[in-house]
Scaffold this motif. Structure first.
Motif, PDB file in Angstrom:
ATOM      1  N   PHE A  70      -1.988  10.863   2.717  1.00  0.00           N
ATOM      2  CA  PHE A  70      -1.782   9.431   2.594  1.00  0.00           C
ATOM      3  C   PHE A  70      -2.192   8.734   3.869  1.00  0.00           C
ATOM      4  O   PHE A  70      -1.812   9.138   4.961  1.00  0.00           O
ATOM      5  CB  PHE A  70      -0.310   9.119   2.304  1.00  0.00           C
ATOM      6  CG  PHE A  70      -0.016   7.639   2.275  1.00  0.00           C
ATOM      7  CD1 PHE A  70      -0.323   6.889   1.163  1.00  0.00           C
ATOM      8  CD2 PHE A  70       0.565   7.022   3.370  1.00  0.00           C
ATOM      9  CE1 PHE A  70      -0.071   5.517   1.137  1.00  0.00           C
ATOM     10  CE2 PHE A  70       0.822   5.673   3.361  1.00  0.00           C
ATOM     11  CZ  PHE A  70       0.501   4.910   2.239  1.00  0.00           C
ATOM     12  N   ASN A  71      -3.001   7.720   3.703  1.00  0.00           N
ATOM     13  CA  ASN A  71      -3.405   6.909   4.851  1.00  0.00           C
ATOM     14  C   ASN A  71      -3.328   5.443   4.446  1.00  0.00           C
ATOM     15  O   ASN A  71      -3.771   5.063   3.368  1.00  0.00           O
ATOM     16  CB  ASN A  71      -4.840   7.228   5.298  1.00  0.00           C
ATOM     17  CG  ASN A  71      -4.940   8.619   5.914  1.00  0.00           C
ATOM     18  OD1 ASN A  71      -4.355   8.887   6.934  1.00  0.00           O
ATOM     19  ND2 ASN A  71      -5.697   9.494   5.259  1.00  0.00           N
ATOM     20  N   GLY A  72      -2.781   4.668   5.309  1.00  0.00           N
ATOM     21  CA  GLY A  72      -2.698   3.232   5.045  1.00  0.00           C
ATOM     22  C   GLY A  72      -2.621   2.488   6.347  1.00  0.00           C
ATOM     23  O   GLY A  72      -2.128   3.001   7.345  1.00  0.00           O
TER      24      GLY A  72
ATOM     25  N   ASP B 153       3.788  15.177  -6.702  1.00  0.00           N
ATOM     26  CA  ASP B 153       2.370  14.807  -6.610  1.00  0.00           C
ATOM     27  C   ASP B 153       2.152  13.783  -5.496  1.00  0.00           C
ATOM     28  O   ASP B 153       1.133  13.803  -4.801  1.00  0.00           O
ATOM     29  CB  ASP B 153       1.878  14.226  -7.942  1.00  0.00           C
ATOM     30  CG  ASP B 153       1.829  15.279  -9.039  1.00  0.00           C
ATOM     31  OD1 ASP B 153       1.826  16.477  -8.696  1.00  0.00           O
ATOM     32  OD2 ASP B 153       1.794  14.911 -10.225  1.00  0.00           O
ATOM     33  N   ILE B 154       3.111  12.897  -5.341  1.00  0.00           N
ATOM     34  CA  ILE B 154       3.016  11.895  -4.280  1.00  0.00           C
ATOM     35  C   ILE B 154       3.386  12.508  -2.934  1.00  0.00           C
ATOM     36  O   ILE B 154       2.741  12.270  -1.915  1.00  0.00           O
ATOM     37  CB  ILE B 154       3.938  10.699  -4.591  1.00  0.00           C
ATOM     38  CG1 ILE B 154       3.381   9.931  -5.797  1.00  0.00           C
ATOM     39  CG2 ILE B 154       4.096   9.793  -3.383  1.00  0.00           C
ATOM     40  CD1 ILE B 154       4.256   8.810  -6.266  1.00  0.00           C
ATOM     41  N   LEU B 155       4.413  13.336  -2.946  1.00  0.00           N
ATOM     42  CA  LEU B 155       4.915  13.931  -1.713  1.00  0.00           C
ATOM     43  C   LEU B 155       3.874  14.789  -1.023  1.00  0.00           C
ATOM     44  O   LEU B 155       3.784  14.828   0.202  1.00  0.00           O
ATOM     45  CB  LEU B 155       6.162  14.758  -2.020  1.00  0.00           C
ATOM     46  CG  LEU B 155       6.954  15.311  -0.841  1.00  0.00           C
ATOM     47  CD1 LEU B 155       7.525  14.178   0.000  1.00  0.00           C
ATOM     48  CD2 LEU B 155       8.078  16.210  -1.335  1.00  0.00           C
TER      49      LEU B 155
ATOM     50  N   PHE C  10       0.809  -1.215   0.000  1.00  0.00           N
ATOM     51  CA  PHE C  10       0.000   0.000   0.000  1.00  0.00           C
ATOM     52  C   PHE C  10       0.849   1.275   0.000  1.00  0.00           C
ATOM     53  O   PHE C  10       0.364   2.350  -0.312  1.00  0.00           O
ATOM     54  CB  PHE C  10      -0.924   0.005   1.223  1.00  0.00           C
ATOM     55  CG  PHE C  10      -0.199   0.168   2.530  1.00  0.00           C
ATOM     56  CD1 PHE C  10      -0.122   1.410   3.151  1.00  0.00           C
ATOM     57  CD2 PHE C  10       0.412  -0.917   3.150  1.00  0.00           C
ATOM     58  CE1 PHE C  10       0.545   1.563   4.355  1.00  0.00           C
ATOM     59  CE2 PHE C  10       1.076  -0.769   4.356  1.00  0.00           C
ATOM     60  CZ  PHE C  10       1.143   0.462   4.964  1.00  0.00           C
ATOM     61  N   LEU C  11       2.130   1.142   0.317  1.00  0.00           N
ATOM     62  CA  LEU C  11       2.965   2.333   0.461  1.00  0.00           C
ATOM     63  C   LEU C  11       3.427   2.916  -0.872  1.00  0.00           C
ATOM     64  O   LEU C  11       3.592   4.134  -1.003  1.00  0.00           O
ATOM     65  CB  LEU C  11       4.200   1.996   1.307  1.00  0.00           C
ATOM     66  CG  LEU C  11       3.967   1.830   2.805  1.00  0.00           C
ATOM     67  CD1 LEU C  11       5.177   1.192   3.465  1.00  0.00           C
ATOM     68  CD2 LEU C  11       3.653   3.174   3.445  1.00  0.00           C
TER      69      LEU C  11
ATOM     70  N   ALA D 277       9.488   6.403   5.185  1.00  0.00           N
ATOM     71  CA  ALA D 277      10.271   5.972   4.025  1.00  0.00           C
ATOM     72  C   ALA D 277       9.610   6.416   2.729  1.00  0.00           C
ATOM     73  O   ALA D 277      10.292   6.856   1.786  1.00  0.00           O
ATOM     74  CB  ALA D 277      10.423   4.452   4.039  1.00  0.00           C
ATOM     75  N   ARG D 278       8.306   6.315   2.644  1.00  0.00           N
ATOM     76  CA  ARG D 278       7.574   6.754   1.445  1.00  0.00           C
ATOM     77  C   ARG D 278       7.839   8.221   1.153  1.00  0.00           C
ATOM     78  O   ARG D 278       8.123   8.605   0.001  1.00  0.00           O
ATOM     79  CB  ARG D 278       6.079   6.511   1.661  1.00  0.00           C
ATOM     80  CG  ARG D 278       5.163   7.142   0.603  1.00  0.00           C
ATOM     81  CD  ARG D 278       3.699   6.974   1.004  1.00  0.00           C
ATOM     82  NE  ARG D 278       2.848   7.894   0.255  1.00  0.00           N
ATOM     83  CZ  ARG D 278       2.337   7.627  -0.938  1.00  0.00           C
ATOM     84  NH1 ARG D 278       2.603   6.485  -1.538  1.00  0.00           N
ATOM     85  NH2 ARG D 278       1.567   8.516  -1.549  1.00  0.00           N
ATOM     86  N   GLU D 279       7.770   9.064   2.168  1.00  0.00           N
ATOM     87  CA  GLU D 279       7.991  10.492   1.973  1.00  0.00           C
ATOM     88  C   GLU D 279       9.425  10.778   1.528  1.00  0.00           C
ATOM     89  O   GLU D 279       9.664  11.594   0.634  1.00  0.00           O
ATOM     90  CB  GLU D 279       7.682  11.246   3.275  1.00  0.00           C
ATOM     91  CG  GLU D 279       6.242  11.174   3.717  1.00  0.00           C
ATOM     92  CD  GLU D 279       5.315  11.863   2.721  1.00  0.00           C
ATOM     93  OE1 GLU D 279       5.457  13.079   2.520  1.00  0.00           O
ATOM     94  OE2 GLU D 279       4.460  11.164   2.132  1.00  0.00           O
ATOM     95  N   VAL D 280      10.379  10.106   2.151  1.00  0.00           N
ATOM     96  CA  VAL D 280      11.791  10.314   1.801  1.00  0.00           C
ATOM     97  C   VAL D 280      12.053   9.906   0.352  1.00  0.00           C
ATOM     98  O   VAL D 280      12.720  10.630  -0.401  1.00  0.00           O
ATOM     99  CB  VAL D 280      12.704   9.524   2.759  1.00  0.00           C
ATOM    100  CG1 VAL D 280      14.142   9.513   2.257  1.00  0.00           C
ATOM    101  CG2 VAL D 280      12.648  10.136   4.156  1.00  0.00           C
TER     102      VAL D 280
END
Length: 432
Positions: free
Chosen positions: A426-428, A420-422, A347-348, A408-411
């Motif tokens: 985001f919720n998971g 766009d992702i940054l 999901f990340l 980690a996703r943000e980095v």
């Protein structure tokens, strides 16, 4: 310095947000650490320890106002968790076990076992899914983080091989980081380590018990009649024999490596404990194909006159002997953790571009006798030509995926310039 300013900002912000969210669920939360490395050089691109300090407080007089914060024994902001804190890794250790089994030739990636919820040998430990994962091979086991599979693989590989591979990847030893001091060693468990730690404990216990008995009977014998002395001496000898027998049983059990020690170690539990920078460096070593770099924070030293006083170059700390094939298979399995629909980190990164695939491993690690949980996460990217590796620990988080994994996703979104992702909410929810 080697620090990427924007990456550091992103890391700090993400950690602050995740820790704040974690604290709402568990008031004990508040700490964590992360290290981001260039896998081709060992340069530290970002490093954070939370709660943190403001260096300005030590020069502008604000330290006195914040003394209670800086001296808080629970927060410990002066303690650099990234290099001084040691944490049980949990499932992020499983790639080590997989490499050990593959490199030893006792397991092939396609080998399949049936997980019914517990490793079937005496002392075997339950899987985190009580009913088990069913049929699992290496790729699926890594994707779903199957405890039973890795106990089986670790059992076949043996603790000697696991310990050897862990040591090759720098676990349980200082990385030799250039630019920071006070690095902790951590613990890579082994039969030798267990005996070294536990033998003195039981030796002291025996010595104290014998001294207690000697003292007890010294007084009794001094006051006894000749007829009573023989009886007391026999009682004393019986007590000493009983104490020595108990000592021998406990000494043998606590100093000898037990099967369950291997099972626990294989899953990253038990006595495993490493610094976050060690964990990041082990993943960087795996990602780059086996070169363990010495992490460095300082690129050059410039004098007051502007002249170059010293310049630091990448330094190789070691090269692993684990086969390229074994490392490639484990990297492929870590990709399944993000690409498989049932992967614990799927999901990340599902919205990342197809050319930026991430290899990762989630972890939930028990910490201390109270069974407190920390969330752990490691990753490297891009999968086809890795540039960056990281390790994140969020204290008192229930799962690694939706705590450390979010950091980690943000980095990675910042590193690969994915605004766009940054910038999107985001919720998971993670299962590990």
């Amino acid at each position: 310095m080697t620090i990427d300013f924007k990456l550091q900002q992103t890391l700090e912000k993400a950690m602050d947000q995740v820790i704040a969210s974690t604290k709402k669920i568990n008031p004990k939360a508040g700490g964590g650490a992360a290290v981001v490395l260039n896998v081709k050089t060992g340069a530290i691109l970002a490093l954070a320890s939370k709660p943190d300090i403001d260096p300005n407080d030590f020069v502008n007089g604000n330290y006195a106002k914040k003394a209670s914060y800086y001296n808080d024994p629970q927060l410990r902001p002066m303690f650099n968790r990234a290099i001084q804190g040691v944490y049980a890794p949990g499932s992020i250790f499983k790639p080590i076990t997989a490499m050990a089994a593959l490199d030893a030739g006792v397991v092939k990636p396609s080998d399949t076992i049936y997980d019914a919820g517990r490793y079937w040998k005496p002392g075997g430990i339950t899987c985190w899914v009580p009913s088990g994962h069913g049929n699992v091979d290496l790729n699926r086991a890594m994707a779903v983080s199957c405890n039973t599979y890795f106990q089986w693989a670790g059992d076949l590989a043996g603790i000697g091989k696991i310990d050897d591979v862990g040591r090759q990847f720098g676990l349980g030893q200082p990385t030799g980081i250039i630019g920071l001091q006070g690095e902790a060693r951590g613990v890579l468990p082994s039969p030798e380590w267990k005996k070294e730690i536990n033998a003195p404990i039981w030796d002291r216990w025996l010595k104290n018990k014998e001294a207690e008995i000697e003292k007890k009977y010294a007084g009794l014998l001094a006051a006894a009649s000749p007829e009573e002395k023989d009886k007391l001496l026999q009682q004393k000898e019986n007590e000493l024999k009983a104490v020595r027998a108990k000592y021998q049983i406990n000494y043998n059990f606590d100093t000898a490596w037990q099967p369950y020690n291997t099972y626990n170690t294989s899953m990253g539990q038990g006595d495993n404990s490493y610094t976050v920078i060690q964990l990041a460096n082990y993943i960087a070593t795996l990602a780059n194909g086996g070169t363990r770099w010495r992490p460095y924070l300082i690129e050059k030293v410039i004098g007051a006159d502007g002249s170059l006083k010293k310049e630091y170059q990448p330094q190789v700390a070691g090269r692993v002997t684990v086969s390229q094939q074994a490392m490639a298979e484990v990297r492929r399995a870590m990709l399944e953790a993000t690409q498989s629909r049932e992967g614990t980190a799927s999901f990340l990164f599902s919205d990342f571009p197809p050319n930026i695939k991430v290899g990762a491993k989630t972890g939930t690690a028990q910490s201390g006798p109270g069974g407190e949980l920390n969330g752990t996460f490691v990753a490297f990217a891009p999968y086809d030509d890795p540039q960056i590796a990281l390790a994140v620990v969020i204290e008192h988080a229930k799962h690694g995926g939706d705590s450390a994994g979010v950091v980690a996703r943000e980095v990675l979104a910042q590193y690969f310039n994915l605004p766009d992702i940054l910038n999107k909410p985001f919720n998971g929810v993670s299962v590990e």
